[in-house]
Write a protein that holds these residues in place. Structure first.
Motif, PDB file in Angstrom:
ATOM      1  N   LEU A  26     -32.732  17.677  -5.769  1.00 55.04           N
ATOM      2  CA  LEU A  26     -32.172  18.312  -4.545  1.00 55.04           C
ATOM      3  C   LEU A  26     -31.514  19.799  -4.685  1.00 55.04           C
ATOM      4  CD1 LEU A  26     -31.888  17.653  -1.350  1.00 55.04           C
ATOM      5  CD2 LEU A  26     -29.591  16.784  -2.174  1.00 55.04           C
ATOM      6  N   LEU A  27     -32.204  20.703  -4.198  1.00 51.78           N
ATOM      7  CA  LEU A  27     -31.731  22.099  -4.428  1.00 51.78           C
ATOM      8  C   LEU A  27     -31.271  22.639  -3.189  1.00 51.78           C
ATOM      9  CD1 LEU A  27     -35.533  23.205  -5.556  1.00 51.78           C
ATOM     10  CD2 LEU A  27     -33.481  22.335  -7.161  1.00 51.78           C
ATOM     11  N   LYS A  28     -29.906  23.185  -3.575  1.00 53.79           N
ATOM     12  CA  LYS A  28     -28.783  23.593  -2.595  1.00 53.79           C
ATOM     13  C   LYS A  28     -28.547  24.876  -2.681  1.00 53.79           C
ATOM     14  CE  LYS A  28     -28.746  20.045   0.405  1.00 53.79           C
ATOM     15  NZ  LYS A  28     -29.349  20.064   1.698  1.00 53.79           N
ATOM     16  N   ASN A  29     -28.601  25.778  -1.785  1.00 56.39           N
ATOM     17  CA  ASN A  29     -28.006  27.123  -2.173  1.00 56.39           C
ATOM     18  C   ASN A  29     -26.907  27.407  -1.102  1.00 56.39           C
ATOM     19  OD1 ASN A  29     -27.996  30.011  -2.844  1.00 56.39           O
ATOM     20  ND2 ASN A  29     -29.588  30.581  -1.753  1.00 56.39           N
ATOM     21  N   VAL A  30     -25.820  26.946  -1.511  1.00 58.83           N
ATOM     22  CA  VAL A  30     -24.552  26.983  -0.506  1.00 58.83           C
ATOM     23  C   VAL A  30     -23.375  27.329  -1.440  1.00 58.83           C
ATOM     24  CG1 VAL A  30     -25.677  25.022   0.942  1.00 58.83           C
ATOM     25  CG2 VAL A  30     -24.289  24.502  -1.077  1.00 58.83           C
ATOM     26  N   SER A  31     -22.473  27.760  -0.659  1.00 55.76           N
ATOM     27  CA  SER A  31     -21.237  28.280  -1.320  1.00 55.76           C
ATOM     28  C   SER A  31     -20.201  27.200  -1.609  1.00 55.76           C
ATOM     29  CB  SER A  31     -20.482  29.450  -0.557  1.00 55.76           C
ATOM     30  OG  SER A  31     -20.337  29.070   0.681  1.00 55.76           O
ATOM     31  N   THR A  32     -20.440  26.143  -0.575  1.00 54.69           N
ATOM     32  CA  THR A  32     -19.493  24.884  -0.683  1.00 54.69           C
ATOM     33  C   THR A  32     -20.368  23.726  -0.246  1.00 54.69           C
ATOM     34  OG1 THR A  32     -17.520  25.932   0.052  1.00 54.69           O
ATOM     35  CG2 THR A  32     -17.489  23.625   0.299  1.00 54.69           C
ATOM     36  N   LEU A  33     -20.480  22.574  -1.162  1.00 55.34           N
ATOM     37  CA  LEU A  33     -21.129  21.380  -0.992  1.00 55.34           C
ATOM     38  C   LEU A  33     -20.427  20.396  -0.723  1.00 55.34           C
ATOM     39  CD1 LEU A  33     -24.181  20.341  -0.891  1.00 55.34           C
ATOM     40  CD2 LEU A  33     -23.669  19.859  -3.432  1.00 55.34           C
ATOM     41  N   ARG A  34     -20.785  19.780   0.403  1.00 61.40           N
ATOM     42  CA  ARG A  34     -19.952  18.472   0.869  1.00 61.40           C
ATOM     43  C   ARG A  34     -20.721  17.196   0.756  1.00 61.40           C
ATOM     44  NH1 ARG A  34     -15.601  19.527   4.541  1.00 61.40           N
ATOM     45  NH2 ARG A  34     -15.483  21.764   4.896  1.00 61.40           N
ATOM     46  N   PRO A  65     -13.915  17.959  -2.237  1.00 59.38           N
ATOM     47  CA  PRO A  65     -13.253  16.690  -2.926  1.00 59.38           C
ATOM     48  C   PRO A  65     -13.899  15.191  -2.450  1.00 59.38           C
ATOM     49  CG  PRO A  65     -11.613  18.057  -1.914  1.00 59.38           C
ATOM     50  CD  PRO A  65     -12.850  18.533  -1.224  1.00 59.38           C
ATOM     51  N   THR A  66     -14.576  14.902  -1.347  1.00 55.62           N
ATOM     52  CA  THR A  66     -15.198  13.902  -1.155  1.00 55.62           C
ATOM     53  C   THR A  66     -16.332  13.788  -1.939  1.00 55.62           C
ATOM     54  OG1 THR A  66     -16.398  14.821   0.840  1.00 55.62           O
ATOM     55  CG2 THR A  66     -14.249  13.557   1.178  1.00 55.62           C
ATOM     56  N   LEU A  67     -16.798  14.991  -2.211  1.00 51.80           N
ATOM     57  CA  LEU A  67     -18.092  14.737  -3.077  1.00 51.80           C
ATOM     58  C   LEU A  67     -17.826  14.519  -4.647  1.00 51.80           C
ATOM     59  CD1 LEU A  67     -21.254  15.147  -3.741  1.00 51.80           C
ATOM     60  CD2 LEU A  67     -20.875  17.603  -3.627  1.00 51.80           C
ATOM     61  N   SER A  68     -16.688  15.262  -4.984  1.00 52.63           N
ATOM     62  CA  SER A  68     -16.315  15.018  -6.216  1.00 52.63           C
ATOM     63  C   SER A  68     -15.825  13.737  -6.584  1.00 52.63           C
ATOM     64  CB  SER A  68     -15.011  15.924  -6.675  1.00 52.63           C
ATOM     65  OG  SER A  68     -15.365  17.179  -6.375  1.00 52.63           O
ATOM     66  N   ALA A  69     -15.134  12.962  -5.615  1.00 48.92           N
ATOM     67  CA  ALA A  69     -14.816  11.528  -5.913  1.00 48.92           C
ATOM     68  C   ALA A  69     -16.348  10.564  -5.881  1.00 48.92           C
ATOM     69  CB  ALA A  69     -13.895  11.077  -4.611  1.00 48.92           C
ATOM     70  N   PHE A  70     -17.193  10.882  -5.255  1.00 51.50           N
ATOM     71  CA  PHE A  70     -18.450  10.318  -4.974  1.00 51.50           C
ATOM     72  C   PHE A  70     -19.077  10.437  -6.174  1.00 51.50           C
ATOM     73  CE2 PHE A  70     -22.892   9.818  -3.717  1.00 51.50           C
ATOM     74  CZ  PHE A  70     -22.883   8.597  -3.142  1.00 51.50           C
ATOM     75  N   ARG A  71     -18.954  11.580  -7.039  1.00 52.31           N
ATOM     76  CA  ARG A  71     -19.735  11.780  -8.134  1.00 52.31           C
ATOM     77  C   ARG A  71     -19.014  11.195  -9.322  1.00 52.31           C
ATOM     78  NH1 ARG A  71     -20.065  17.899 -10.668  1.00 52.31           N
ATOM     79  NH2 ARG A  71     -18.069  17.201 -11.594  1.00 52.31           N
ATOM     80  N   LYS A  72     -17.803  10.815  -9.277  1.00 50.84           N
ATOM     81  CA  LYS A  72     -16.988  10.304 -10.248  1.00 50.84           C
ATOM     82  C   LYS A  72     -17.515   8.698 -10.068  1.00 50.84           C
ATOM     83  CE  LYS A  72     -13.236  13.016 -10.961  1.00 50.84           C
ATOM     84  NZ  LYS A  72     -11.696  13.368 -10.650  1.00 50.84           N
ATOM     85  N   GLU A  73     -17.643   8.152  -8.917  1.00 50.70           N
ATOM     86  CA  GLU A  73     -18.061   6.756  -8.655  1.00 50.70           C
ATOM     87  C   GLU A  73     -19.386   6.368  -9.047  1.00 50.70           C
ATOM     88  OE1 GLU A  73     -18.290   3.944  -4.617  1.00 50.70           O
ATOM     89  OE2 GLU A  73     -16.974   5.623  -4.680  1.00 50.70           O
ATOM     90  N   HIS A  74     -20.464   7.408  -8.875  1.00 48.81           N
ATOM     91  CA  HIS A  74     -21.847   7.263  -9.196  1.00 48.81           C
ATOM     92  C   HIS A  74     -22.243   8.279 -10.411  1.00 48.81           C
ATOM     93  CE1 HIS A  74     -22.124   4.766  -5.450  1.00 48.81           C
ATOM     94  NE2 HIS A  74     -21.492   5.577  -4.999  1.00 48.81           N
ATOM     95  N   SER A  75     -21.327   7.987 -11.420  1.00 51.94           N
ATOM     96  CA  SER A  75     -21.587   9.083 -12.523  1.00 51.94           C
ATOM     97  C   SER A  75     -23.082   8.820 -13.283  1.00 51.94           C
ATOM     98  CB  SER A  75     -20.573   9.262 -13.515  1.00 51.94           C
ATOM     99  OG  SER A  75     -20.235   7.739 -13.949  1.00 51.94           O
TER     100      SER A  75
END
Length: 83
Positions: A26-34, A65-75
């Motif tokens: 998934l390619l995203k060109n954004v300044s903040t990713l949710r 922060p919600t994405l960071s928590a999701f990333r830790k959960e599904h590492s």
């Protein structure tokens, strides 16, 4: 079976930008990713098919922060690469 829909209801789905035998990209060109519905849905699809989801973002992109928590959960399934 007859489904009852209003005019605004549509089936929701998503596709990865690129697919390899072992990964979805998934390619995203954004300044903040949710944490979006697209990311959650592709993570589930990757887990069901035994693949990984790789999200590529610019180096300066900040993660919500919600994405960071999701990333830790599904590492084991989700990886974020900064390009």
């Amino acid at each position: 079976m007859e489904y009852r829909y209003t005019k605004h209801q549509v089936a929701r789905g998503t596709r990865a930008d690129a697919v390899r035998n072992d990964s979805f990209f998934l390619l995203k060109n954004v300044s903040t990713l949710r944490l979006t519905y697209q990311i959650r849905l592709l993570t589930v699809r990757a887990a069901e098919t035994g693949r990984k989801l790789v999200i590529r973002v610019p180096a300066a992109c900040k993660l919500h922060p919600t994405l960071s928590a999701f990333r830790k959960e599904h590492s084991k399934i989700l990886r974020i690469e900064r390009v």
